[in-house]
Design a protein around this motif. Structure first.
Motif, PDB file in Angstrom:
ATOM      1  N   TYR A   7       0.835  -1.203   0.000  1.00  0.00           N
ATOM      2  CA  TYR A   7       0.000   0.000   0.000  1.00  0.00           C
ATOM      3  C   TYR A   7       0.867   1.247   0.000  1.00  0.00           C
ATOM      4  CZ  TYR A   7      -4.114  -2.800   1.075  1.00  0.00           C
ATOM      5  OH  TYR A   7      -5.125  -3.689   1.028  1.00  0.00           O
ATOM      6  N   TRP A   8       1.907   1.243   0.808  1.00  0.00           N
ATOM      7  CA  TRP A   8       2.794   2.417   0.838  1.00  0.00           C
ATOM      8  C   TRP A   8       3.449   2.636  -0.515  1.00  0.00           C
ATOM      9  CZ3 TRP A   8       2.742   6.192   4.130  1.00  0.00           C
ATOM     10  CH2 TRP A   8       2.213   5.953   5.410  1.00  0.00           C
ATOM     11  N   ASN A  10       2.121   2.299  -3.287  1.00  0.00           N
ATOM     12  CA  ASN A  10       1.195   2.973  -4.200  1.00  0.00           C
ATOM     13  C   ASN A  10       1.477   4.467  -4.310  1.00  0.00           C
ATOM     14  OD1 ASN A  10      -0.117   0.620  -4.731  1.00  0.00           O
ATOM     15  ND2 ASN A  10      -1.764   0.966  -3.250  1.00  0.00           N
ATOM     16  N   TRP A  11       2.111   5.011  -3.284  1.00  0.00           N
ATOM     17  CA  TRP A  11       2.409   6.447  -3.294  1.00  0.00           C
ATOM     18  C   TRP A  11       3.336   6.827  -4.439  1.00  0.00           C
ATOM     19  CZ3 TRP A  11       0.097  10.434  -1.344  1.00  0.00           C
ATOM     20  CH2 TRP A  11      -0.687  10.291  -0.188  1.00  0.00           C
ATOM     21  N   TYR A  13       3.047   6.420  -7.482  1.00  0.00           N
ATOM     22  CA  TYR A  13       2.299   7.028  -8.590  1.00  0.00           C
ATOM     23  C   TYR A  13       2.051   8.521  -8.363  1.00  0.00           C
ATOM     24  CZ  TYR A  13       1.269   2.529 -10.698  1.00  0.00           C
ATOM     25  OH  TYR A  13       1.390   1.328 -11.321  1.00  0.00           O
ATOM     26  N   ALA A  14       1.866   8.877  -7.095  1.00  0.00           N
ATOM     27  CA  ALA A  14       1.550  10.286  -6.806  1.00  0.00           C
ATOM     28  C   ALA A  14       2.814  11.099  -6.588  1.00  0.00           C
ATOM     29  CB  ALA A  14       0.654  10.367  -5.573  1.00  0.00           C
ATOM     30  N   PRO A  16       5.636  12.068  -8.354  1.00  0.00           N
ATOM     31  CA  PRO A  16       6.043  13.210  -9.196  1.00  0.00           C
ATOM     32  C   PRO A  16       5.181  14.444  -8.944  1.00  0.00           C
ATOM     33  CG  PRO A  16       5.822  11.219 -10.518  1.00  0.00           C
ATOM     34  CD  PRO A  16       5.302  10.879  -9.156  1.00  0.00           C
ATOM     35  N   ALA A  17       3.861  14.230  -8.846  1.00  0.00           N
ATOM     36  CA  ALA A  17       2.956  15.363  -8.620  1.00  0.00           C
ATOM     37  C   ALA A  17       3.247  16.000  -7.271  1.00  0.00           C
ATOM     38  CB  ALA A  17       1.504  14.890  -8.682  1.00  0.00           C
ATOM     39  N   LEU A  18       3.432  15.181  -6.240  1.00  0.00           N
ATOM     40  CA  LEU A  18       3.654  15.729  -4.898  1.00  0.00           C
ATOM     41  C   LEU A  18       4.947  16.529  -4.845  1.00  0.00           C
ATOM     42  CD1 LEU A  18       2.478  12.793  -2.617  1.00  0.00           C
ATOM     43  CD2 LEU A  18       1.271  14.890  -3.245  1.00  0.00           C
TER      44      LEU A  18
ATOM     45  N   VAL B  90       1.451  13.808 -15.485  1.00  0.00           N
ATOM     46  CA  VAL B  90       1.751  13.669 -14.061  1.00  0.00           C
ATOM     47  C   VAL B  90       0.453  13.606 -13.244  1.00  0.00           C
ATOM     48  CG1 VAL B  90       2.791  14.850 -12.082  1.00  0.00           C
ATOM     49  CG2 VAL B  90       4.025  14.720 -14.227  1.00  0.00           C
ATOM     50  N   LEU B  93      -1.222  10.137 -13.443  1.00  0.00           N
ATOM     51  CA  LEU B  93      -0.577   9.191 -12.523  1.00  0.00           C
ATOM     52  C   LEU B  93      -1.096   9.377 -11.105  1.00  0.00           C
ATOM     53  CD1 LEU B  93       3.225   9.228 -13.421  1.00  0.00           C
ATOM     54  CD2 LEU B  93       1.684   7.281 -13.438  1.00  0.00           C
ATOM     55  N   ALA B  94      -1.065  10.620 -10.634  1.00  0.00           N
ATOM     56  CA  ALA B  94      -1.473  10.899  -9.262  1.00  0.00           C
ATOM     57  C   ALA B  94      -2.960  10.630  -9.075  1.00  0.00           C
ATOM     58  CB  ALA B  94      -1.151  12.349  -8.899  1.00  0.00           C
ATOM     59  N   ALA B  97      -3.605   7.033  -8.529  1.00  0.00           N
ATOM     60  CA  ALA B  97      -3.296   6.616  -7.153  1.00  0.00           C
ATOM     61  C   ALA B  97      -4.400   7.071  -6.199  1.00  0.00           C
ATOM     62  CB  ALA B  97      -1.947   7.194  -6.729  1.00  0.00           C
ATOM     63  N   LEU B 101      -6.272   3.374  -5.955  1.00  0.00           N
ATOM     64  CA  LEU B 101      -5.348   2.549  -5.178  1.00  0.00           C
ATOM     65  C   LEU B 101      -5.526   2.852  -3.697  1.00  0.00           C
ATOM     66  CD1 LEU B 101      -2.106   2.996  -7.331  1.00  0.00           C
ATOM     67  CD2 LEU B 101      -3.855   1.212  -7.516  1.00  0.00           C
ATOM     68  N   LYS B 102      -5.158   1.899  -2.854  1.00  0.00           N
ATOM     69  CA  LYS B 102      -5.220   2.143  -1.414  1.00  0.00           C
ATOM     70  C   LYS B 102      -4.007   2.971  -1.015  1.00  0.00           C
ATOM     71  CE  LYS B 102      -7.979  -1.548   0.536  1.00  0.00           C
ATOM     72  NZ  LYS B 102      -8.307  -2.418  -0.630  1.00  0.00           N
ATOM     73  N   LEU B 103      -4.271   4.177  -0.482  1.00  0.00           N
ATOM     74  CA  LEU B 103      -3.177   5.064  -0.092  1.00  0.00           C
ATOM     75  C   LEU B 103      -3.309   5.381   1.393  1.00  0.00           C
ATOM     76  CD1 LEU B 103      -2.915   7.852  -2.824  1.00  0.00           C
ATOM     77  CD2 LEU B 103      -1.357   5.957  -2.447  1.00  0.00           C
ATOM     78  N   PRO B 104      -2.366   4.938   2.216  1.00  0.00           N
ATOM     79  CA  PRO B 104      -2.437   5.323   3.628  1.00  0.00           C
ATOM     80  C   PRO B 104      -2.229   6.838   3.755  1.00  0.00           C
ATOM     81  CG  PRO B 104      -0.635   3.746   3.207  1.00  0.00           C
ATOM     82  CD  PRO B 104      -1.220   4.094   1.890  1.00  0.00           C
ATOM     83  N   LEU B 153      -1.607  21.331 -11.300  1.00  0.00           N
ATOM     84  CA  LEU B 153      -1.763  19.938 -10.870  1.00  0.00           C
ATOM     85  C   LEU B 153      -2.957  19.712  -9.944  1.00  0.00           C
ATOM     86  CD1 LEU B 153       1.857  18.558 -10.435  1.00  0.00           C
ATOM     87  CD2 LEU B 153       0.037  17.626 -11.845  1.00  0.00           C
TER      88      LEU B 153
END
Lengths: 276, 281
Positions: A7-8, A10-11, A13-14, A16-18, B90, B93-94, B97, B101-104, B153
């Motif tokens: 699960y961690w 999965n981050w 994917y996000a 680059p944006a973050l 970009v 992709l985000a 997620a 997807l499951k994101l903690p 974004l």
């Protein structure tokens, strides 16, 4: 255990944006705090108070006019009629055009010697001379800027309000019609109360953006005449890029951020739905 | 008045109001079109000439021969297309997620992103300029592409995530059973099914990047690096009193025409995107 770890992952994917958002939004905020200096100057900065007053007045006049005009347009375009698609596109055009470029177009309309607006006022006997100094007169320049801004930003307001109108259930109107309520009464009894949350969101959103206005005024008047149209963003730009005072510019940016946060908080508290 | 007459007059009033709204929205643009087609003598005629006695496109030639206007256009195209591709990719992709997807801690982070996006870029410009300078990216289109993409974004992620959520989960599961990895599922299944949302996002990001002024003004100080809005705002004659209004109007029309075409073609899509992006507040 492995499921948790994935699960961690999965981050990723996000990520680059973050990273991009952090570098462009969060890092500059931190740096502004870090670099700010000259807080003592704030209380004696006579220009700052004039600038804050200009910005607040500008936001108040522009957003109020936008709201009234935007609501009228939204109500008009909520009707079904032949050619509505084209009219909606036409209404959208001021929003979509580049602000700085259309500010040049407005400067031409406002031109004191060859401008068309002065000539129209003259032809309709609203002025004794066609040469009206729309942008050069200290009394007029402020309202000329407001007019151009209202032209540019009303479409956005109208679109937000249109989406709010579309969400009002039509059964309410049918019931009111059966009770014999007229147009005016239907507006005040149904449309306005149901639209209030949308109005609140739209006004806060627009007020925040208008408070930071830069390009339109920079092109129209550059803040003049005599600082009558200078807003806080233009002042910050002057302090940092003209007088090269980075530290004080950062302090002024913090003042602007504080003003924005307090305004929007007060406004949200005022318009909070009375549920409890 | 009879019932019929009243109905007729209210219809008349309604279309009068519609015509007025159209006039108000289009007049400043149309006045530029008219000005750009006048001869330079008629442009600075007093009182103004409303309809040119003779239509000419000489201003359009002047703007390209007397000014580096084609350079501005080229710069603007690079920045607008670069930003649109980077930001949409970009963001997709985000959004994948955040929506599937499951994101903690995902909820907290997406709320923080929305909050950050509320602030006007005016608050960031001072520090950003220093950052770009340190990175050695002044007068480089990359500086604008990266900043514009980042600023758009939050909105792009929001619109795309909302759309991705509507793609049925079993399609994705079936693809995974067929041996597709997550990466392929995103680009081969979810993204193509969300093509309308991706197009909407791309159109809005393109319009933003084509129009932006403040950052373009501060990052690009060299004339050869300027984008169209800054180039036009900086157009002046030999002296500051001699502003070439005929050339400016031609430049304004060339710059705004692609946007007008986009609005006419994608009106419905733009309104949907704006509404979806704004409801976040």
């Amino acid at each position: 255990m492995t499921a948790r770890r994935s699960y961690w992952l999965n981050w990723v994917y996000a990520l680059p944006a973050l990273i991009m958002i952090a570098v462009v939004n969060v890092v500059p905020m931190g740096q502004t705090f870090w670099w700010s200096s000259g807080f003592g100057r704030l209380s004696s900065d006579s220009r700052l108070w004039g600038v804050l007053r200009n910005t607040t007045m500008f936001t108040f006049f522009a957003v109020s006019a936008e709201l009234v005009l935007g609501l009228a347009i939204a109500l008009l375009l909520a009707q079904k009629f032949y050619g509505r698609g084209f009219v909606r596109a036409a209404v959208l055009i001021p929003w979509a055009l580049p602000t700085a470029v259309m500010a040049m177009a407005w400067r031409w309309i406002f031109n004191a010697d060859y401008g068309v607006l002065g000539d129209i006022f003259y032809k309709f006997h609203l002025s004794s001379s066609p040469n009206i100094p729309w942008l050069a007169s200290p009394g007029l320049a402020f309202f000329s800027c407001v007019l151009a801004d209202v032209w540019k930003t009303t479409p956005f307001m109208a679109i937000l309000l249109m989406s709010g109108l579309a969400a009002i259930p039509s059964e309410l109107y049918e019931a009111a019609l059966m009770d014999g309520a007229g147009t005016w009464r239907r507006f005040w009894m149904i449309t306005f109360p149901m639209l209030k949350p949308t109005i609140a969101v739209a006004v806060i959103f627009r007020a925040i953006q208008t408070f930071g206005i830069f390009d339109l005024i920079w092109v129209l008047t550059g803040g003049g005449p005599g600082g009558k149209t200078q807003t806080i963003a233009l002042y910050v730009y002057d302090v940092v890029f003209r007088y090269q005072e980075l530290g004080y510019g950062c302090t002024l940016t913090l003042v602007m951020a504080t003003a924005l946060i307090s305004f929007s908080t007060i406004f949200m508290l005022l318009l909070r739905p009375k549920s409890s | 008045m009879s019932q019929k007459q009243r109905k007729q007059s209210s219809k008349f009033l309604f279309f009068g109001a519609v015509a007025l709204v159209c006039f108000w929205s289009l007049a400043p643009f149309l006045w530029q079109v008219l000005t750009s087609l006048k001869s330079s003598e008629e442009v600075i005629a007093s009182p103004p000439v409303y309809w040119p006695s003779r239509l000419t496109i000489v201003s359009y030639f002047k703007i390209f021969s007397a000014r580096p206007f084609s350079v501005y256009i080229w710069n603007s195209l690079i920045v607008a297309f670069g930003t649109t591709f980077l930001c949409t990719g970009v963001a997709a992709l985000a959004a994948y997620a955040f929506s599937r997807l499951k994101l903690p801690g995902g909820k907290a982070v997406s709320n923080a992103i929305l909050l950050v996006s509320l602030f006007p870029p005016t608050l960031l410009v001072v520090a950003l300029k220093q950052l770009i300078q340190t990175a050695g990216l002044l007068n480089n289109p990359l500086s604008l592409i990266l900043t514009y993409a980042a600023l758009n974004l939050p909105f792009a992620i929001w619109v795309l995530a909302n759309f991705f959520k509507q793609v049925p989960m079993d399609i994705e599961e079936a693809a995974q059973v067929d041996g597709l990895g997550r990466w392929s599922v995103l680009w081969k299944i979810v993204a193509p099914l969300s093509a309308p949302a991706i197009a909407t996002t791309a159109i809005l990001v393109f319009i933003f990047s084509w129009n932006e002024f403040l950052l373009a003004l501060t990052f690009m100080s060299k004339d050869a690096a300027r984008t169209v809005p800054v180039g036009i705002a900086m157009l002046s004659g030999v002296t500051i009193y001699e502003i070439p209004w005929d050339q400016i109007s031609a430049a304004v029309v060339i710059t705004t025409l692609p946007v007008v075409a986009m609005v006419l073609a994608f009106q419905r899509r733009i309104i949907e995107g704006l509404t979806a992006g704004a409801v976040k507040g």
